[in-house]
Design an enzyme around this catalytic site. Structure first.
Site, mmCIF file in Angstrom:
data_model
loop_
_atom_site.group_PDB
_atom_site.id
_atom_site.type_symbol
_atom_site.label_atom_id
_atom_site.label_comp_id
_atom_site.label_asym_id
_atom_site.label_seq_id
_atom_site.Cartn_x
_atom_site.Cartn_y
_atom_site.Cartn_z
ATOM 1 C CD GLU A 114 56.352 74.360 14.221
ATOM 2 O OE1 GLU A 114 56.904 74.256 15.134
ATOM 3 O OE2 GLU A 114 56.546 73.772 13.544
ATOM 4 C CG ASP A 131 53.991 70.026 17.399
ATOM 5 O OD1 ASP A 131 53.649 71.176 17.057
ATOM 6 O OD2 ASP A 131 54.273 69.265 16.477
ATOM 7 C CG ASP A 189 61.671 74.173 21.401
ATOM 8 O OD1 ASP A 189 59.902 73.441 20.395
ATOM 9 O OD2 ASP A 189 62.244 73.647 21.403
ATOM 10 C CG ASP A 193 64.164 67.364 28.293
ATOM 11 O OD1 ASP A 193 63.818 66.624 27.145
ATOM 12 O OD2 ASP A 193 63.984 66.627 28.971
HETATM 13 N N1 SAM Z 1 55.132 70.425 14.128
HETATM 14 C C1 SAM Z 1 56.660 69.143 13.639
HETATM 15 C C2 SAM Z 1 56.473 67.840 13.237
HETATM 16 O O1 SAM Z 1 56.139 67.893 12.019
HETATM 17 O O2 SAM Z 1 55.925 67.145 13.921
HETATM 18 C C3 SAM Z 1 57.386 69.349 15.043
HETATM 19 C C4 SAM Z 1 56.796 71.190 15.780
HETATM 20 S S1 SAM Z 1 58.437 71.922 16.154
HETATM 21 C C5 SAM Z 1 59.497 72.364 15.204
HETATM 22 C C6 SAM Z 1 59.194 70.130 17.235
HETATM 23 C C7 SAM Z 1 59.851 71.108 18.162
HETATM 24 O O3 SAM Z 1 60.009 70.464 19.159
HETATM 25 C C8 SAM Z 1 61.138 71.866 18.033
HETATM 26 O O4 SAM Z 1 61.050 73.522 17.899
HETATM 27 C C9 SAM Z 1 62.007 70.947 19.011
HETATM 28 O O5 SAM Z 1 62.987 72.617 19.483
HETATM 29 C C10 SAM Z 1 61.595 70.745 20.034
HETATM 30 N N2 SAM Z 1 61.247 69.469 20.808
HETATM 31 C C11 SAM Z 1 62.508 68.597 20.585
HETATM 32 N N3 SAM Z 1 63.074 67.717 21.270
HETATM 33 C C12 SAM Z 1 62.029 68.257 22.830
HETATM 34 C C13 SAM Z 1 62.621 68.145 24.200
HETATM 35 N N4 SAM Z 1 62.831 66.961 24.817
HETATM 36 N N5 SAM Z 1 61.872 69.208 24.683
HETATM 37 C C14 SAM Z 1 61.139 70.031 24.424
HETATM 38 N N6 SAM Z 1 61.261 70.521 22.834
HETATM 39 C C15 SAM Z 1 61.838 69.857 22.601
#
Ligand code: SAM
Length: 306
Positions: free
Chosen positions: A92, A162, A112, A144
């Site tokens: 985000e 994050d 991301d 990833d």
């Molecule tokens: N602020 C949130 C929390 O409560 O922890 C997390 C922030 S963000 C929305 C989480 C992000 O991690 C998402 O955009 C998701 O697409 C990303 N994500 C999940 N698995 C991932 C991976 N293996 N590599 C990169 N990004 C990943």
């Protein structure tokens, strides 16, 4: 009792199989499934607009800065001059927003896995990402995070993880293992620092403790922090792994100087006193951190209770 004028919708977030939090929904702004996760952007009465991934609140406009400022600033101020920052996750844009407040940062690479989350955030969550995606210092790569770390030869001063909570079947659980942290350690400079969100220090305390213990097998300085986050209805954990500097050793006067030196004026939660306070953990957590012996491995991943 006043009858509802419309068939109200409720968003139910499961913390464990036995506890859920429900929020009355004013408006569903977006709902859909990407290649990686369910994405819902909803407006609630008490939390404002929320980004929800796979049923878990990620950010809400009413308090997201508490989470993102705590995730970023204790670490960035611990490093004397962070220039190259790796952000994994943070779709985000709020983590990148906080990182780029530090004018000493010359380059931030944000990885991301889900391009759609970023696109949807740009479209519906401008109140959170603001104009961070237009910052020339930010490079976005959609892949990833684990694969990126295994392939890149770039070295970073800081890595901020994050990603979503480690959910069974979710895209992020392999970014909480010893093998991943060891690979990331190699990508950090000699005085590099890693910070990761570490889930709830109440509802998923076993995850929090195991993340801390796993990082303590990779970094010689490991610190745990937590802060109350209303939209998560819980105290939320963060773990910092550092090669050289100890975030708890920074004095309030030093931090006041650093905030001035880096000309950061738009902090809504983080202060030098908050920096000191987030590392103050209650005795039962301190004790359990010492006793914890679980090491999260690729073959023995950890998952959230719900
Ligand atoms: N602020 C949130 C929390 O409560 O922890 C997390 C922030 S963000 C929305 C989480 C992000 O991690 C998402 O955009 C998701 O697409 C990303 N994500 C999940 N698995 C991932 C991976 N293996 N590599 C990169 N990004 C990943």
């Amino acid at each position: 009792m006043q009858s509802d004028e419309m068939p109200w919708r409720w968003f139910v977030e499961h913390q464990t199989p036995y506890t859920s939090i429900i929020h009355k929904v004013k408006r569903i702004i977006y709902s859909g499934k990407t290649e990686y996760q369910q994405v819902d952007i909803i407006e609630t009465y008490d939390l404002g607009i929320c980004l929800v991934l796979d049923g878990k609140v990620q950010s809400s406009t009413k308090d997201e800065w508490i989470y993102h400022e705590t995730l970023v600033h204790p670490t960035l101020f611990t490093h004397p001059k962070p220039k190259n920052v790796l952000i994994i996750g943070g779709g985000e844009g709020a983590t990148a927003r906080e990182v780029l407040k530090h004018k000493c940062v010359e380059k931030a690479i944000m990885i991301d896995i889900d391009k759609q989350v970023v696109e949807l955030s740009k479209k519906y969550l401008r109140e959170i990402c603001e104009n961070v995606f237009e910052d020339p210092r930010l490079e976005l790569i959609f892949t990833d995070g684990r694969k990126f770390v295994e392939k890149t030869s770039t070295t970073f001063d800081i890595a901020i993880i994050d990603v979503t909570d480690p959910l069974s079947g979710g895209p992020s659980y392999l970014l909480y293992t010893k093998e991943f942290y060891e690979k990331l350690y190699q990508r950090l400079s000699d005085d590099g620092i890693l910070a990761t969100q570490a889930t709830s220090t109440f509802y998923s305390i076993d995850c929090f403790l195991a993340i801390y213990n796993t990082l303590s097998k990779v970094f010689n300085i490991v610190k745990a922090a937590h802060v109350w986050i209303p939209s998560f209805a819980s105290t939320w954990g963060f773990v910092i792994g550092s090669k050289k500097y100890d975030p708890e050793e920074l004095e309030i006067e030093y931090l006041e100087e650093k905030i001035k030196e880096r000309k950061i004026t738009n902090l809504k939660f983080y202060t030098p006193k908050i920096h000191k306070s987030v590392f103050v953990l209650p005795p039962h957590i301190e004790r359990r951190l010492k006793e914890e012996n679980r090491i999260i491995r690729d073959e023995q991943p950890i998952f959230m209770p719900a």
